[in-house]
Design a protein around this motif. Structure first.
Motif, PDB file in Angstrom:
ATOM      1  N   ASN A 140       4.165   2.404   6.553  1.00  0.00           N
ATOM      2  CA  ASN A 140       2.924   3.176   6.654  1.00  0.00           C
ATOM      3  C   ASN A 140       1.725   2.382   6.124  1.00  0.00           C
ATOM      4  O   ASN A 140       1.030   2.819   5.199  1.00  0.00           O
ATOM      5  CB  ASN A 140       3.058   4.487   5.874  1.00  0.00           C
ATOM      6  CG  ASN A 140       4.239   5.321   6.322  1.00  0.00           C
ATOM      7  OD1 ASN A 140       4.143   6.084   7.284  1.00  0.00           O
ATOM      8  ND2 ASN A 140       5.346   5.184   5.613  1.00  0.00           N
ATOM      9  N   PRO A 141       1.469   1.224   6.672  1.00  0.00           N
ATOM     10  CA  PRO A 141       0.380   0.388   6.139  1.00  0.00           C
ATOM     11  C   PRO A 141      -0.991   1.044   6.250  1.00  0.00           C
ATOM     12  O   PRO A 141      -1.883   0.739   5.462  1.00  0.00           O
ATOM     13  CB  PRO A 141       0.463  -0.871   7.010  1.00  0.00           C
ATOM     14  CG  PRO A 141       1.119  -0.414   8.275  1.00  0.00           C
ATOM     15  CD  PRO A 141       2.108   0.622   7.858  1.00  0.00           C
ATOM     16  N   GLU A 142      -1.142   1.982   7.188  1.00  0.00           N
ATOM     17  CA  GLU A 142      -2.448   2.622   7.370  1.00  0.00           C
ATOM     18  C   GLU A 142      -2.842   3.470   6.165  1.00  0.00           C
ATOM     19  O   GLU A 142      -4.026   3.778   5.970  1.00  0.00           O
ATOM     20  CB  GLU A 142      -2.441   3.489   8.627  1.00  0.00           C
ATOM     21  CG  GLU A 142      -1.571   4.729   8.578  1.00  0.00           C
ATOM     22  CD  GLU A 142      -0.093   4.457   8.794  1.00  0.00           C
ATOM     23  OE1 GLU A 142       0.720   5.400   8.697  1.00  0.00           O
ATOM     24  OE2 GLU A 142       0.244   3.270   9.079  1.00  0.00           O
ATOM     25  N   GLU A 143      -1.870   3.874   5.355  1.00  0.00           N
ATOM     26  CA  GLU A 143      -2.175   4.688   4.188  1.00  0.00           C
ATOM     27  C   GLU A 143      -2.633   3.851   2.998  1.00  0.00           C
ATOM     28  O   GLU A 143      -2.945   4.382   1.941  1.00  0.00           O
ATOM     29  CB  GLU A 143      -0.960   5.528   3.811  1.00  0.00           C
ATOM     30  CG  GLU A 143      -0.566   6.535   4.886  1.00  0.00           C
ATOM     31  CD  GLU A 143       0.488   7.505   4.404  1.00  0.00           C
ATOM     32  OE1 GLU A 143       0.603   7.654   3.160  1.00  0.00           O
ATOM     33  OE2 GLU A 143       1.183   8.096   5.230  1.00  0.00           O
ATOM     34  N   PHE A 144      -2.643   2.559   3.179  1.00  0.00           N
ATOM     35  CA  PHE A 144      -3.032   1.656   2.103  1.00  0.00           C
ATOM     36  C   PHE A 144      -4.216   0.811   2.561  1.00  0.00           C
ATOM     37  O   PHE A 144      -4.193  -0.411   2.505  1.00  0.00           O
ATOM     38  CB  PHE A 144      -1.856   0.772   1.707  1.00  0.00           C
ATOM     39  CG  PHE A 144      -0.662   1.537   1.233  1.00  0.00           C
ATOM     40  CD1 PHE A 144      -0.473   1.812  -0.106  1.00  0.00           C
ATOM     41  CD2 PHE A 144       0.276   1.999   2.149  1.00  0.00           C
ATOM     42  CE1 PHE A 144       0.631   2.530  -0.534  1.00  0.00           C
ATOM     43  CE2 PHE A 144       1.385   2.719   1.729  1.00  0.00           C
ATOM     44  CZ  PHE A 144       1.552   2.984   0.378  1.00  0.00           C
ATOM     45  N   GLU A 145      -5.250   1.487   3.012  1.00  0.00           N
ATOM     46  CA  GLU A 145      -6.382   0.789   3.590  1.00  0.00           C
ATOM     47  C   GLU A 145      -7.314   0.202   2.543  1.00  0.00           C
ATOM     48  O   GLU A 145      -8.086  -0.703   2.845  1.00  0.00           O
ATOM     49  CB  GLU A 145      -7.167   1.740   4.502  1.00  0.00           C
ATOM     50  CG  GLU A 145      -6.373   2.188   5.723  1.00  0.00           C
ATOM     51  CD  GLU A 145      -7.157   3.148   6.604  1.00  0.00           C
ATOM     52  OE1 GLU A 145      -8.276   3.523   6.190  1.00  0.00           O
ATOM     53  OE2 GLU A 145      -6.648   3.512   7.675  1.00  0.00           O
ATOM     54  N   ASP A 146      -7.271   0.735   1.344  1.00  0.00           N
ATOM     55  CA  ASP A 146      -8.115   0.187   0.290  1.00  0.00           C
ATOM     56  C   ASP A 146      -7.763  -1.287   0.087  1.00  0.00           C
ATOM     57  O   ASP A 146      -6.601  -1.651  -0.056  1.00  0.00           O
ATOM     58  CB  ASP A 146      -7.889   0.950  -1.018  1.00  0.00           C
ATOM     59  CG  ASP A 146      -8.765   0.437  -2.145  1.00  0.00           C
ATOM     60  OD1 ASP A 146      -8.323  -0.483  -2.857  1.00  0.00           O
ATOM     61  OD2 ASP A 146      -9.896   0.946  -2.281  1.00  0.00           O
ATOM     62  N   ALA A 147      -8.773  -2.116   0.069  1.00  0.00           N
ATOM     63  CA  ALA A 147      -8.549  -3.557   0.020  1.00  0.00           C
ATOM     64  C   ALA A 147      -7.755  -3.974  -1.213  1.00  0.00           C
ATOM     65  O   ALA A 147      -6.883  -4.840  -1.156  1.00  0.00           O
ATOM     66  CB  ALA A 147      -9.886  -4.296   0.060  1.00  0.00           C
ATOM     67  N   THR A 148      -8.045  -3.330  -2.328  1.00  0.00           N
ATOM     68  CA  THR A 148      -7.359  -3.690  -3.566  1.00  0.00           C
ATOM     69  C   THR A 148      -5.873  -3.379  -3.490  1.00  0.00           C
ATOM     70  O   THR A 148      -5.026  -4.195  -3.861  1.00  0.00           O
ATOM     71  CB  THR A 148      -7.973  -2.933  -4.765  1.00  0.00           C
ATOM     72  OG1 THR A 148      -9.358  -3.274  -4.869  1.00  0.00           O
ATOM     73  CG2 THR A 148      -7.257  -3.305  -6.051  1.00  0.00           C
TER      74      THR A 148
END
Length: 320
Positions: A140-148
């Motif tokens: 689910n990479p889309e749930e980790f959109e925050d760059a940090t």
């Protein structure tokens, strides 16, 4: 807790459990629970107990009667006497102390083993570990959109894989108990020391030049937020960097200098404690201890790292 929070918590728990360098700040690898202070010669057993065990653990000794303490100590002495010749040498005592120190490492691995051994084959493959630790992020990479957060996961995954492969001595990408212990606690294994040095460098080297300069060294332990003067201890650390960290005086630390810093070779805690115990209890001055000599000085021994309050008698001793 929402999914994002859970994933972040999982990453944090992973970092903590693995003993990886985090925000700080004590980089130097000391043997757990042992003091670097010199011993006193005045039979200060309370000093020994608190210096080597911590005040809270030292209180456990008070729960035993003298008879219970001596009985448990007598049985532990038999375990320390590895060649069963009736004498405890400094080397035997040092080896025992090191094993006791290391026991917490194996206990930690035992606690998390079932979380990763998904197919219950008594091995943990890289794929099992990756799935258990990073599976949700990868799916689910889309749930980790925050760059940090993206950067944290992207950085940690290849770093874990590199460490896992270093710990995997037979190269089958499946860790047995010893290999997984080396993966989770690399600081405890000689063949993992290069990884510890490299990860320390990567953590501190913010400009990516492959070295740690003075400002990076200080920034790792002190956040200068208000623009005011640096505390005295920071100025002292700058002097330490110049005088003792930067050995070749080129203004920065390379990997060899980092190793010298975080893995000092000038003091062996277990050796010092073993020598102290022998010195204090060796009545005939033959530089060895009999069971009788140890029991005669039981009050110091039962509260020391050598005996760990007799808890060894009630544990599984496979790892010792």
């Amino acid at each position: 807790m929402d999914v994002f929070g859970f994933a972040c918590a999982l990453l944090l728990c992973t970092v903590v459990a693995h003993g990886k360098p985090t925000l700080r700040k004590e980089r130097v690898l000391h043997d757990p629970e042992l003091s670097r202070q010199a011993h006193e010669d005045n039979k200060s057993f309370q000093y020994d107990h608190e210096a080597f065990l911590g005040k809270e653990e030292a209180k456990t000794f008070d729960q035993l009667t003298p008879e219970e303490s001596k009985d448990r100590l007598s049985k532990i002495v038999d375990r320390i006497d590895s060649d069963a010749d009736g004498y405890i040498t400094t080397a035997e005592l040092k080896a025992w102390i090191k094993r006791v120190q290391k026991r917490y490492v194996y206990e930690n691995v035992a606690k998390v083993w079932t979380d990763y051994d998904l197919n219950k084959d008594n091995k943990i493959s890289w794929d099992e570990y990756k799935q258990a630790t990073y599976g949700y992020y990868l799916a689910n990479p889309e749930e980790f959109e925050d760059a940090t957060d993206q950067f944290s996961f992207k950085k940690m995954l290849p770093r874990d894989e590199r460490r896992f492969k270093t710990a995997d001595l037979n190269g089958d990408l499946a860790a047995d108990r010893e290999e997984f212990t080396a993966f989770l606690h690399p600081e405890e294994f000689e063949h993992m020391r290069d990884i510890v040095v490299l990860e320390t460098l990567e953590d501190i080297d913010k400009n990516g030049d492959g070295h740690v300069d003075e400002d990076e060294y200080i920034a790792d332990m002190f956040a200068h937020e208000d623009g005011g003067p640096e505390p005295d201890w920071v100025r002292t650390e700058r002097e330490q960097f110049s005088d003792f960290r930067d050995l070749n005086k080129d203004g920065k630390m390379d990997q060899d200098e980092i190793r010298h810093w975080i893995m000092p070779q000038d003091y062996d805690h277990a050796q010092a404690e073993a020598r102290h115990l022998v010195y204090e209890s060796d009545q005939d001055k033959d530089q060895m201890l009999t069971k009788e000599e140890i029991l005669e000085n039981w009050n110091m021994f039962v509260g020391s790292q050598a005996t760990n309050y007799g808890e060894d008698l009630t544990r599984n001793h496979d790892e010792l």
